[in-house]
Design an enzyme around this catalytic site. Structure first.
Site, short mmCIF file in Angstrom:
data_model
loop_
_atom_site.label_atom_id
_atom_site.label_comp_id
_atom_site.label_asym_id
_atom_site.label_seq_id
_atom_site.Cartn_x
_atom_site.Cartn_y
_atom_site.Cartn_z
N HIS A 136 3.09 -10.31 -7.09
CA HIS A 136 3.07 -10.32 -8.46
C HIS A 136 2.94 -11.95 -8.95
O HIS A 136 3.42 -12.64 -7.84
CB HIS A 136 4.26 -9.88 -9.19
CG HIS A 136 4.39 -9.75 -10.56
ND1 HIS A 136 4.57 -10.70 -11.30
CD2 HIS A 136 3.74 -8.53 -11.51
CE1 HIS A 136 4.47 -10.11 -12.59
NE2 HIS A 136 4.16 -8.85 -12.61
N ASP A 213 10.92 -9.53 -3.71
CA ASP A 213 10.82 -9.33 -5.08
C ASP A 213 11.11 -7.72 -5.30
O ASP A 213 10.35 -6.66 -4.79
CB ASP A 213 9.43 -9.49 -5.75
CG ASP A 213 8.75 -9.26 -6.93
OD1 ASP A 213 9.86 -8.41 -7.62
OD2 ASP A 213 7.97 -9.26 -7.49
N GLN A 216 10.02 -3.48 -8.34
CA GLN A 216 9.68 -2.06 -8.63
C GLN A 216 10.29 -1.33 -7.62
O GLN A 216 10.10 -0.12 -7.30
CB GLN A 216 8.11 -2.00 -8.30
CG GLN A 216 7.32 -2.79 -9.25
CD GLN A 216 7.32 -1.98 -10.52
OE1 GLN A 216 7.50 -0.90 -10.93
NE2 GLN A 216 6.76 -3.01 -11.61
N LYS A 239 12.78 -2.47 -16.39
CA LYS A 239 11.97 -1.61 -15.36
C LYS A 239 12.83 -0.37 -14.98
O LYS A 239 12.58 0.40 -14.03
CB LYS A 239 11.42 -2.18 -14.26
CG LYS A 239 10.31 -3.25 -14.88
CD LYS A 239 9.53 -3.89 -13.56
CE LYS A 239 8.72 -5.12 -14.00
NZ LYS A 239 7.50 -4.75 -14.86
N CYS A 377 -0.98 -8.40 -13.23
CA CYS A 377 -0.61 -9.77 -12.80
C CYS A 377 -0.48 -9.90 -11.35
O CYS A 377 0.14 -10.35 -10.60
CB CYS A 377 0.93 -9.92 -13.03
SG CYS A 377 0.92 -9.89 -15.02
N1 PMP Z 1 7.34 -8.54 -9.59
C1 PMP Z 1 6.93 -7.08 -9.84
C2 PMP Z 1 6.44 -6.49 -8.50
C3 PMP Z 1 6.86 -6.71 -11.21
O1 PMP Z 1 6.14 -5.61 -11.16
C4 PMP Z 1 7.08 -7.43 -12.46
C5 PMP Z 1 6.78 -6.91 -13.61
N2 PMP Z 1 5.48 -6.39 -13.85
C6 PMP Z 1 7.69 -8.79 -11.92
C7 PMP Z 1 7.77 -9.19 -10.52
C8 PMP Z 1 7.89 -9.65 -13.15
O2 PMP Z 1 8.96 -9.06 -13.92
P1 PMP Z 1 9.50 -9.65 -15.39
O3 PMP Z 1 8.13 -9.82 -16.20
O4 PMP Z 1 10.63 -8.73 -15.77
O5 PMP Z 1 10.20 -10.86 -15.18
#
Ligand code: PMP
Length: 418
Positions: A136, A213, A216, A239, A377
């Site tokens: 991401h 990370d 998910q 999430k 993203c």
């Molecule tokens: N990593 C992953 C795999 C994500 O799916 C997301 C959110 N789409 C993020 C990081 C970033 O999370 P946040 O916007 O809550 O900081």
């Protein structure tokens, strides 16, 4: 500790049914554009159940106060609830101690914390930061920023057409100059579950620490950061049935102890003079200023709620929903599914002939079906797959087979229009 009137799965004679569980989520019980809401954007943000909403409401009505510094009773109550949430989160991810769980604004801030604090202290010109092609942006851009500042370089582990990491190339990508490895546990764009235990083990064999990370992963899988041996693990509350504005950075104690503070201000100091400032112990060293008290307490309630259902039961339910939805989508003419990993979480990324995913998303919304459309993203991953974007349906345990049926009906309608 936050308390909930939810019995834990192993304490009940009878498990609550999925339809009972679904009825805990008030947001799901509404119509959108005259149609019942089919919420399939859980990878972006999942919904909050009553016990989380009630816990937040209780805090707002009866416990709201600042934490840590108050001598009065209300401040003590708020502090207990905030620190109780940290204990709940630590237990949920298998962290050896709660102080290793730093509350952040989300996974993004957690990654920035590691890149800025660990990175500035440990990176220099010529060093390498190893990332994967399926990261991401929040696990790419912070590293680019610190790479620019320090002269370090970013290297990228490729992915296959099916959306799996090229682990056969890991050995050669881990060089004597590799200083850290950043890897996503579960891909938000494709659903791939990466074998992080194996990756951490192989990185550690080369003395390379790993930031995972877990954004998910924590909503869908049983996560044990200690067993995984991750050096850092980042995730977001919204999430996993919690509020926005809160996330967690877990870190190994030795790293967190030696890292400099990320931000300066109140709460994170032991003493301040104009000549010298000394810093507070963990976790406060990394929590400058008044923290997100209410969201943290909400997250504590969310992990208790997830635990009350059981993460293994959740994973099983979602795998079943994913199989069902995948089969339905595969049968649809013109649909291409992206992400064919053997081990997959409940994310279905797809496109439909040459219809732009944004158009798919907008039209299915007129049927009450909420999905995500875009690059999620993960632009470098989209470039690798040679697509600008996908439509993404992401399932939670509270979804049903009927939700998948409605998605497919709505997609059929999209094709009729074009
Ligand atoms: N990593 C992953 C795999 C994500 O799916 C997301 C959110 N789409 C993020 C990081 C970033 O999370 P946040 O916007 O809550 O900081």
């Amino acid at each position: 500790m936050t308390t909930l009137n939810v019995q834990h799965a192993d304490e009940t004679d009878e498990m609550r049914s999925w339809s009972e569980i679904r009825s805990d989520f008030p947001t799901l019980d509404q119509t959108i554009q005259g149609e019942p809401l089919t919420y399939l954007d859980n990878a972006a943000s999942s919904q909050m159940p009553e016990p989380v909403i009630e816990r937040i409401d209780r805090y707002q009505r009866h416990e709201h106060s600042n934490v840590h510094r108050g001598v009065h009773t209300l401040s003590q109550t708020a502090t207990d609830a905030y620190e109780g949430a940290r204990e709940a989160v630590a237990e949920f991810i298998g962290a050896p101690t709660p102080k290793q769980c730093i509350f952040t604004r989300g996974a993004t801030e957690a990654a920035n914390l590691v890149a800025q604090s660990w990175g500035r202290a440990n990176l220099e010109s010529g060093d390498e930061i190893l990332l994967t092609r399926m990261e991401h942006h929040s696990n790419i851009v912070p590293w680019q920023q610190i790479a620019d500042e320090t002269g370090a370089e970013i290297r990228v582990l490729p992915v296959t057409d099916d959306g799996e990491l090229r682990l056969d190339q890991l050995e050669e990508m881990l060089t004597d100059r590799t200083k850290i490895l950043g890897v996503v546990h579960v891909s938000n764009a494709l659903g791939t579950i990466n074998p992080v235990e194996e990756i951490v083990e192989r990185a550690h064999a080369r003395d390379v620490p790993v930031l995972v990370d877990g954004c998910q992963a924590t909503p869908h899988l049983s996560v044990d950061v200690d067993a995984m041996d991750a050096d850092f693990y980042a995730f977001s509350g919204h999430k996993m049935n919690g509020p926005t504005g809160i996330g967690v950075l877990y870190g190994k104690e030795a790293w967190l102890e030696e890292m400099p503070p990320y931000q300066g201000g109140g709460e994170m100091i032991r003493s301040v003079t104009f000549e010298e400032t000394t810093y507070a112990d963990l976790p406060n060293k990394f929590e400058a200023g008044t923290p997100a008290i209410m969201p943290a307490i909400g997250l504590g309630a969310a992990v208790e709620y997830l635990t009350s259902i059981g993460m293994d039961r959740i994973a099983e339910r979602e795998a079943e929903l994913l199989d069902y939805a995948t089969e339905l989508l595969e049968a649809e003419e013109g649909v291409r599914i992206f992400g064919r990993a053997d081990d997959k979480a409940s994310v279905l990324s797809f496109d439909l002939e040459d219809i732009h995913p944004h158009d798919i998303g907008t039209i299915v919304d007129t049927h009450g079906v909420a999905i995500r459309a875009g690059h999620h993203c993960t632009q470098p991953l989209m470039d690798r797959l040679e697509i600008p974007a996908t439509a993404r349906a992401s399932f939670s345990y509270y979804n049903t087979r009927e939700d998948a049926d409605r998605l497919v009906e709505a997609i059929e309608h999209v094709r009729e229009i074009f």
